[in-house]
Design an enzyme around this catalytic site. Structure first.
Site, short mmCIF file in Angstrom:
data_model
loop_
_atom_site.label_atom_id
_atom_site.label_comp_id
_atom_site.label_asym_id
_atom_site.label_seq_id
_atom_site.Cartn_x
_atom_site.Cartn_y
_atom_site.Cartn_z
N GLU A 41 0.85 -1.19 0.00
CA GLU A 41 0.00 0.00 0.00
C GLU A 41 0.89 1.25 0.00
OE1 GLU A 41 -3.54 1.69 2.92
OE2 GLU A 41 -1.87 0.60 3.82
N LYS A 115 -9.68 1.45 -2.05
CA LYS A 115 -9.83 0.93 -0.68
C LYS A 115 -11.20 1.26 -0.10
CE LYS A 115 -7.23 1.00 3.70
NZ LYS A 115 -6.06 1.64 4.38
N CYS A 157 -4.91 -3.35 3.05
CA CYS A 157 -4.59 -3.11 4.46
C CYS A 157 -5.78 -3.31 5.40
CB CYS A 157 -3.99 -1.70 4.60
SG CYS A 157 -3.05 -1.45 6.14
#
Length: 283
Positions: A41, A115, A157
């Protein structure tokens, strides 16, 4: 064997320095015979503030970081695909996007995922991180896409803490799920491997976890856990990067779809799974 490489390095606020680290990882992956490199990321930069995070973001086709990876892949002329996390500017907005790209061996961006779950956390004796101050949340799951490794599902993440996402990716056909990350040291110590192995067992997929590592600023205010790893569908950690320093490193493992098939045949979770009849929704 069909090898995948999970990358680990320490990004700073300098895209030029970060691109140099990524090029090192590209060459290491080619030398290892990997067919794909999975990068962390925010590989393009980790800024010191929400305002700087937004200010440094650019459109994909104007990012010297992305362009540098595309050019390097064309120069290498090998069948290596790259998964890489970056920031993307949003016109007339005060927040950017946290995005994961797939760049094929010809240097073409063919997939992008934004995300979904943003890291807004205030941990006692730990850092205060409010990702939503500088990042817009995504609104949809990207369907898994075909690669030489198999069908890859994308997450980033903090998404790893929401098993609905990984279960949906499995239902949509994922053989592999990747979680490029910049885990804090405190949460990494407690949960990094636990979460990765849990998602692998939940979904019976390979889980690939590239990672940021070390101090991202001279003062050491922002540090990442590292320990990039690759986990098989049975929950076994196949490979893991050392955390002795913050140098660019890879770990490599064979992605064997026969293992995926065997685990799912021996324990047919998706034939046994209950859905809307008892939980009120299907995944």
């Amino acid at each position: 064997m069909t090898l995948a490489a999970a990358g680990q390095f320490c990004a700073t606020g300098s895209m030029a320095e970060n691109l140099a680290s990524v090029k090192t990882l590209l060459h290491k992956s080619v030398e290892a015979g990997a067919k794909a490199l999975f990068l962390p990321e925010a590989s393009d930069y980790i800024a010191r503030s929400p305002a700087e995070t937004v200010a440094l973001a650019k459109p994909i086709d104007q990012s010297e970081f992305v362009i540098g990876i595309q050019e390097e892949l064309r120069n290498l002329d090998t069948p290596l695909g790259v998964s890489v996390g970056i920031h993307v500017a949003v016109e007339n907005e005060d927040r950017c996007k946290n995005v994961l790209l797939w760049i094929n061996s010809r240097g073409e961006v063919t997939q992008r995922y934004q995300k979904l779950h943003l890291f807004d956390v205030n941990l006692k004796n730990g850092p205060i991180l409010m990702e939503s101050r500088s990042v817009q949340p995504g609104q949809e799951v990207l369907p898994p896409f075909d690669t030489v490794l198999g069908k890859i599902g994308y997450a980033i993440c903090y998404d790893i803490r929401f098993p609905e996402h990984s279960l949906r990716l499995r239902t949509l056909g994922a053989d592999i799920i990747t979680y490029p990350s910049a885990f804090t040291v405190r949460t990494g110590q407690a949960h990094w491997e636990l979460l990765g192995r849990s998602r692998a067992v939940d979904t019976q997929t390979y889980v690939i976890m590239p990672a940021q590592v070390g101090a991202h600023d001279p003062e050491g205010k922002r540090r990442s856990w590292g320990h990039a790893m690759i986990i098989d569908p049975w929950g076994t950690v196949l490979a893991q990067c050392a955390d002795t320093d913050s140098l660019p490193r890879i770990c490599v493992a064979d992605i064997d779809l026969e293992v995926v098939k065997k685990v799912r045949t021996d324990m047919p979770l998706w034939q046994q799974r209950r859905g809307a009849d008892v939980y009120g929704y299907d995944v």
